[in-house]
Design a protein around this motif. Sequence first.
Motif, PDB file in Angstrom:
ATOM      1  N   ARG A 275     -28.176 -17.112 -19.038  1.00 29.24           N
ATOM      2  CA  ARG A 275     -29.385 -18.022 -19.152  1.00 29.24           C
ATOM      3  C   ARG A 275     -29.431 -19.116 -18.009  1.00 29.24           C
ATOM      4  N   ILE A 276     -28.170 -19.973 -17.929  1.00 35.45           N
ATOM      5  CA  ILE A 276     -27.987 -20.916 -16.934  1.00 35.45           C
ATOM      6  C   ILE A 276     -28.521 -20.414 -15.586  1.00 35.45           C
ATOM      7  N   LEU A 277     -28.090 -19.213 -15.280  1.00 35.15           N
ATOM      8  CA  LEU A 277     -28.680 -18.715 -13.953  1.00 35.15           C
ATOM      9  C   LEU A 277     -29.792 -18.368 -13.877  1.00 35.15           C
ATOM     10  N   TRP A 278     -30.427 -17.535 -15.195  1.00 38.81           N
ATOM     11  CA  TRP A 278     -31.845 -17.117 -14.958  1.00 38.81           C
ATOM     12  C   TRP A 278     -32.567 -18.333 -14.768  1.00 38.81           C
ATOM     13  N   ALA A 279     -32.212 -19.520 -15.355  1.00 41.07           N
ATOM     14  CA  ALA A 279     -33.031 -20.657 -15.148  1.00 41.07           C
ATOM     15  C   ALA A 279     -33.581 -21.101 -13.836  1.00 41.07           C
ATOM     16  N   SER A 280     -32.734 -20.832 -13.022  1.00 38.42           N
ATOM     17  CA  SER A 280     -33.356 -20.845 -11.519  1.00 38.42           C
ATOM     18  C   SER A 280     -33.829 -19.486 -11.002  1.00 38.42           C
ATOM     19  N   HIS A 281     -33.271 -18.473 -11.369  1.00 41.40           N
ATOM     20  CA  HIS A 281     -33.881 -17.229 -10.658  1.00 41.40           C
ATOM     21  C   HIS A 281     -35.332 -16.654 -11.248  1.00 41.40           C
ATOM     22  N   SER A 282     -35.653 -17.227 -12.616  1.00 41.22           N
ATOM     23  CA  SER A 282     -36.776 -16.844 -13.116  1.00 41.22           C
ATOM     24  C   SER A 282     -37.992 -17.621 -12.222  1.00 41.22           C
ATOM     25  N   VAL A 283     -37.605 -18.356 -11.363  1.00 39.23           N
ATOM     26  CA  VAL A 283     -38.834 -19.016 -10.520  1.00 39.23           C
ATOM     27  C   VAL A 283     -39.533 -17.682  -9.892  1.00 39.23           C
ATOM     28  N   HIS A 284     -38.543 -17.071  -9.367  1.00 39.75           N
ATOM     29  CA  HIS A 284     -38.786 -15.867  -8.654  1.00 39.75           C
ATOM     30  C   HIS A 284     -39.760 -14.824  -9.311  1.00 39.75           C
TER      31      HIS A 284
ATOM     32  N   ILE B 225     -43.178 -27.960  -9.342  1.00 43.14           N
ATOM     33  CA  ILE B 225     -41.891 -28.678  -9.789  1.00 43.14           C
ATOM     34  C   ILE B 225     -41.758 -28.086 -11.387  1.00 43.14           C
ATOM     35  N   LYS B 226     -42.732 -27.885 -12.196  1.00 46.36           N
ATOM     36  CA  LYS B 226     -42.508 -27.354 -13.345  1.00 46.36           C
ATOM     37  C   LYS B 226     -42.262 -25.998 -13.256  1.00 46.36           C
ATOM     38  N   ILE B 227     -42.807 -25.116 -12.237  1.00 44.22           N
ATOM     39  CA  ILE B 227     -42.190 -23.903 -11.936  1.00 44.22           C
ATOM     40  C   ILE B 227     -40.671 -23.594 -11.960  1.00 44.22           C
ATOM     41  N   ASN B 228     -40.112 -24.751 -11.016  1.00 46.31           N
ATOM     42  CA  ASN B 228     -38.734 -24.767 -10.837  1.00 46.31           C
ATOM     43  C   ASN B 228     -37.799 -25.169 -11.959  1.00 46.31           C
ATOM     44  N   PHE B 229     -38.314 -26.065 -12.802  1.00 44.86           N
ATOM     45  CA  PHE B 229     -37.383 -26.581 -14.006  1.00 44.86           C
ATOM     46  C   PHE B 229     -37.747 -26.243 -15.428  1.00 44.86           C
ATOM     47  N   ILE B 230     -38.823 -25.538 -15.581  1.00 42.75           N
ATOM     48  CA  ILE B 230     -39.208 -25.220 -16.989  1.00 42.75           C
ATOM     49  C   ILE B 230     -38.232 -24.574 -17.781  1.00 42.75           C
ATOM     50  N   GLU B 231     -37.513 -23.632 -17.255  1.00 48.19           N
ATOM     51  CA  GLU B 231     -36.370 -23.068 -18.176  1.00 48.19           C
ATOM     52  C   GLU B 231     -35.280 -23.862 -18.403  1.00 48.19           C
ATOM     53  N   TYR B 232     -34.916 -24.804 -17.415  1.00 46.22           N
ATOM     54  CA  TYR B 232     -33.883 -25.746 -17.717  1.00 46.22           C
ATOM     55  C   TYR B 232     -34.540 -26.391 -18.840  1.00 46.22           C
ATOM     56  N   LYS B 233     -35.731 -27.057 -19.227  1.00 43.52           N
ATOM     57  CA  LYS B 233     -36.107 -27.797 -20.113  1.00 43.52           C
ATOM     58  C   LYS B 233     -36.295 -26.957 -21.297  1.00 43.52           C
ATOM     59  N   ASN B 234     -36.367 -25.737 -21.375  1.00 42.27           N
ATOM     60  CA  ASN B 234     -36.358 -24.770 -22.569  1.00 42.27           C
ATOM     61  C   ASN B 234     -35.029 -24.589 -22.974  1.00 42.27           C
ATOM     62  N   ILE B 235     -33.923 -24.394 -22.249  1.00 45.76           N
ATOM     63  CA  ILE B 235     -32.759 -24.457 -22.645  1.00 45.76           C
ATOM     64  C   ILE B 235     -32.250 -25.719 -23.349  1.00 45.76           C
TER      65      ILE B 235
END
Length: 291
Positions: free
Chosen positions: A115-124, A248-258
């Motif tokens: 998940r921590i890696l997906w947080a950034s890759h999910s942007v794509h 910005i939200k696209i890039n960091f939304i999953e980190y926020k969810n984590i």
Amino acid sequence: MSFAKLISLFEESNIMLYIGYFFLFNTSLIIIELLVDFIIRKRRRWKDTFANISIFFLNQLIEKTTIGSIGVIFLMPFHWITPLSIPINTFTWIFAFFVADFTYYWMHRLEHEHRILWASHSVHHSSEDYNLTISMRLSIVEGLFECAFLIPMVLVGFSPFQAIVGLILVAQFQTWIHTEYIGKLGWLDEVFNTPSVHRVHHGSNNRYLDKNYGGFLIIWDKVFGTFQREEEKVIYGLTKNIKTNNPIKINFIEYKNIWKDVKRCKTLKHKLKIIFGNLIWKPDYFYEKKS
């Protein structure tokens, strides 16, 4: 190899000129597809497209100032400690490209599994469209850790220069596959990463999830059991879409969810598993109904 010599290679090597040409070619493809879609009025989420382009420019700014340098600096100690050394010539460039492609497969797969890696890759993967500008939609922080996956290449003797450039070439190859204008390509779909193969990878359909991780060759997916042909209409995006065009939200939304999930965890073990475990794991008490 000294650090100064490595930097000089990035500045003076002929292969960097070819990478520049490759970049211009890919940019031309993107512009042509944009113009075609505009002229024929193809259905496209234009705000999403502008978000992709904005993210690209953010990446270029950051890559040229900080993250690009961090990757080079990070790999140098591993280059200095290894007793192995592979010379730079035409043969080893070809070899480096395919080793980088194999490296890319495992890097890409792990980005989908933790998940921590997906947080950034999910942007794509977060766009519900599929067009060439999606190739520009890459996390602005991904470069901070992706260089770590090149450590094995450096330890077996490749210079950090060849390792980084090999990975860049594998990534640049993939621009043209982000399109719906090219259909199935027969036997090519069985060997290489093609538009049909990669459309599957971007699908949120159940049968398409976590498939086709390859960068240049799709053979790796066949070897390791992650290959899937395009057999039904692809539904693009995430299993739970983010509904925003803010770069910005696209890039960091999953980190926020984590972070939200981490705060709900009752034990340190569960917090760590949320961060470093797979994408769907949650403690049982997350599902308990409040009385």
